[in-house]
Design a protein around this motif. Structure first.
Motif, PDB file in Angstrom:
ATOM      1  N   ASN A 176     -23.017  -4.514   8.662  1.00 22.81           N
ATOM      2  CA  ASN A 176     -23.180  -5.633   9.353  1.00 22.81           C
ATOM      3  C   ASN A 176     -22.248  -5.607  10.729  1.00 22.81           C
ATOM      4  O   ASN A 176     -22.670  -6.486  11.692  1.00 22.81           O
ATOM      5  N   ASP A 177     -21.442  -4.748  10.954  1.00 26.37           N
ATOM      6  CA  ASP A 177     -20.561  -4.912  11.960  1.00 26.37           C
ATOM      7  C   ASP A 177     -19.717  -3.748  12.014  1.00 26.37           C
ATOM      8  O   ASP A 177     -19.512  -2.818  11.099  1.00 26.37           O
ATOM      9  N   ILE A 178     -19.188  -3.085  13.143  1.00 30.26           N
ATOM     10  CA  ILE A 178     -18.543  -1.855  13.456  1.00 30.26           C
ATOM     11  C   ILE A 178     -17.317  -1.952  14.478  1.00 30.26           C
ATOM     12  O   ILE A 178     -17.465  -2.930  15.437  1.00 30.26           O
TER      13      ILE A 178
ATOM     14  N   MET B   3     -20.783  -5.779   5.232  1.00 26.43           N
ATOM     15  CA  MET B   3     -19.989  -4.244   5.405  1.00 26.43           C
ATOM     16  C   MET B   3     -19.664  -4.206   6.885  1.00 26.43           C
ATOM     17  O   MET B   3     -20.450  -4.207   7.684  1.00 26.43           O
ATOM     18  N   LYS B   4     -18.276  -3.700   6.981  1.00 29.69           N
ATOM     19  CA  LYS B   4     -17.637  -3.501   8.371  1.00 29.69           C
ATOM     20  C   LYS B   4     -17.391  -1.914   8.297  1.00 29.69           C
ATOM     21  O   LYS B   4     -16.579  -1.689   7.561  1.00 29.69           O
TER      22      LYS B   4
ATOM     23  N   ALA C  58     -15.041   3.015  16.573  1.00 29.95           N
ATOM     24  CA  ALA C  58     -16.024   3.700  15.733  1.00 29.95           C
ATOM     25  C   ALA C  58     -17.401   3.422  16.517  1.00 29.95           C
ATOM     26  O   ALA C  58     -18.266   4.510  16.392  1.00 29.95           O
ATOM     27  N   GLU C  59     -17.631   2.507  17.107  1.00 29.73           N
ATOM     28  CA  GLU C  59     -18.790   2.283  17.877  1.00 29.73           C
ATOM     29  C   GLU C  59     -18.870   3.263  18.919  1.00 29.73           C
ATOM     30  O   GLU C  59     -19.910   4.080  19.225  1.00 29.73           O
ATOM     31  N   LYS C  60     -17.852   3.285  19.637  1.00 26.05           N
ATOM     32  CA  LYS C  60     -17.482   4.326  20.905  1.00 26.05           C
ATOM     33  C   LYS C  60     -17.560   5.720  20.497  1.00 26.05           C
ATOM     34  O   LYS C  60     -18.371   6.742  20.823  1.00 26.05           O
TER      35      LYS C  60
END
Length: 249
Positions: free
Chosen positions: A73-75, A99-100, A79-81
């Motif tokens: 649901n989110d990051i 969930m993140k 972690a996104e990079k």
């Protein structure tokens, strides 16, 4: 009961289960357990969570660090990079699962590397460009350390081992192995470089921790280089995961 665990496949052995089980025992943490969840298909993750509603945190290992992303649901920004997740915090709100995703590998690597850096470590050779290299590259960019990826098969943006000239090796005094070369049971393997050119100005870092001293580290040390294996990184990323799961700053 709160359940934490590791998803991946195969899970023949697990540092995480041993680490957290011992942590719970040593620190008197009751009503907590850490389990292994060997899932080959990441699409079975929702079923796993439905069948185990006590799960509040997961570690993620091969081959799911990237394929798990669409289920989150989110990051977090790091972690996104990096483009990979190895830690998930799970919460339930009114029957829905939230969930993140996080990447604690980057934290572990950075915290274990920084105390060893010296002024000459401004350029790095990174051996391998697989999943483990993602967090390493993120940290090097964060620390403003230039790096060159080295691989066995040609890919864009990387050089081959046979392309490493004496000049390249002499100008890159931070050497980082992100490959399985040297890992048990194949302990006789190592990155193919001219170790005789190394000296006390070099730092050799191996993400491998089994064995504690790989051939890569042994050869580097023989020529005067400082060496570091991946064990401290492993411990630090595990503790970071614990802090995330329990909202500890």
């Amino acid at each position: 009961m709160k359940t934490y665990g590791l998803i991946g496949y195969p899970l023949s052995h697990s540092f995480s289960k041993k680490y957290f089980t011992e942590k719970f025992q040593n620190e008197g943490i009751t009503n907590n357990q850490y389990e292994l969840f060997p899932i080959g298909d990441i699409n079975s993750l929702p079923d796993l969570l439905a069948e185990n509603p006590s799960i509040v945190g997961l570690n993620v290992t091969i081959p799911h660090k990237v394929t798990v992303l669409p289920f989150l649901n989110d990051i977090e920004e790091a972690a996104e990079k990096i483009g990979a997740v190895n830690c998930i915090c799970i919460r339930s709100f009114e029957g829905d699962t939230y969930m993140k995703g996080y990447n604690t590998d980057a934290f572990g690597f950075e915290e274990s590397l920084k105390p060893l850096l010296k002024p000459q470590h401004q350029k790095a050779l990174v051996f391998g460009d697989g999943g483990a290299a993602k967090a390493v590259k993120y940290v090097l960019e964060k620390l403003n350390i230039e790096y060159q990826i080295v691989v066995r098969k040609a890919i864009s943006g990387a050089i081959l081992y046979e392309d490493i000239t004496a000049e390249i090796l002499k100008s890159h005094k931070l050497l980082i192995n992100t490959t399985p070369l040297g890992m048990s049971p194949h302990i006789e393997t190592c990155p193919n470089i001219d170790y005789s050119l190394l000296n006390e100005e070099y730092l050799a870092y191996d993400l491998v921790y089994n064995p504690l001293e790989t051939i890569f580290l042994a050869k580097a040390a023989e020529n005067g280089a400082s060496i570091k294996n991946g064990l401290e990184m492993l411990y630090k990323q595990a503790e970071k995961a614990w802090c995330i799961w329990n909202n500890v700053r």
